[in-house]
Design a protein around this motif. Structure first.
Motif, mmCIF file in Angstrom:
data_model
loop_
_atom_site.group_PDB
_atom_site.id
_atom_site.type_symbol
_atom_site.label_atom_id
_atom_site.label_comp_id
_atom_site.label_asym_id
_atom_site.label_seq_id
_atom_site.Cartn_x
_atom_site.Cartn_y
_atom_site.Cartn_z
ATOM 1 N N GLU A 23 1.069 -1.648 -0.148
ATOM 2 C CA GLU A 23 -0.043 0.086 -0.100
ATOM 3 C C GLU A 23 0.670 1.242 0.248
ATOM 4 O O GLU A 23 0.927 2.348 -0.817
ATOM 5 N N GLN A 24 2.455 1.146 0.859
ATOM 6 C CA GLN A 24 2.794 1.952 0.893
ATOM 7 C C GLN A 24 3.717 2.693 0.139
ATOM 8 O O GLN A 24 3.447 3.902 -0.713
ATOM 9 N N LYS A 32 -2.476 2.274 -7.950
ATOM 10 C CA LYS A 32 -3.196 1.414 -6.715
ATOM 11 C C LYS A 32 -2.635 0.115 -6.637
ATOM 12 O O LYS A 32 -1.889 0.012 -6.868
ATOM 13 N N ARG A 33 -3.113 -0.589 -5.199
ATOM 14 C CA ARG A 33 -2.120 -1.530 -4.592
ATOM 15 C C ARG A 33 -2.269 -2.698 -5.376
ATOM 16 O O ARG A 33 -1.569 -3.597 -5.682
#
Length: 72
Positions: A23-24, A32-33
């Motif tokens: 995510e980071q 997007k993740r």
């Protein structure tokens, strides 16, 4: 070995070495993740622009993303 699989393995290794979550890293790279997850699993073909953003977010030489000799 497939270049897309090599890229995915290297991105995952560099991300984990940097202590980043998917995510980071996705946030830092402006993607997007789920896209990053697909890249790491070797199921998406990234654009050159996406590879450049990942390298920058990882503070890595872009060539390191495609180096087949890098090991996990």
């Amino acid at each position: 070995m497939d270049l897309v699989v090599i890229l995915g393995r290297n991105v995952r290794r560099l991300r984990e070495e940097a202590g980043l979550s998917q995510e980071q890293l996705a946030f830092d790279a402006g993607m997007k993740r789920s896209y990053l997850s697909d890249l790491e699993r070797g199921v998406r073909n990234p654009s050159v622009k996406a590879m450049a953003r990942l390298a920058e977010a990882l503070s890595a030489d872009p060539r390191a993303l495609l180096d087949p000799l890098q090991r996990p």
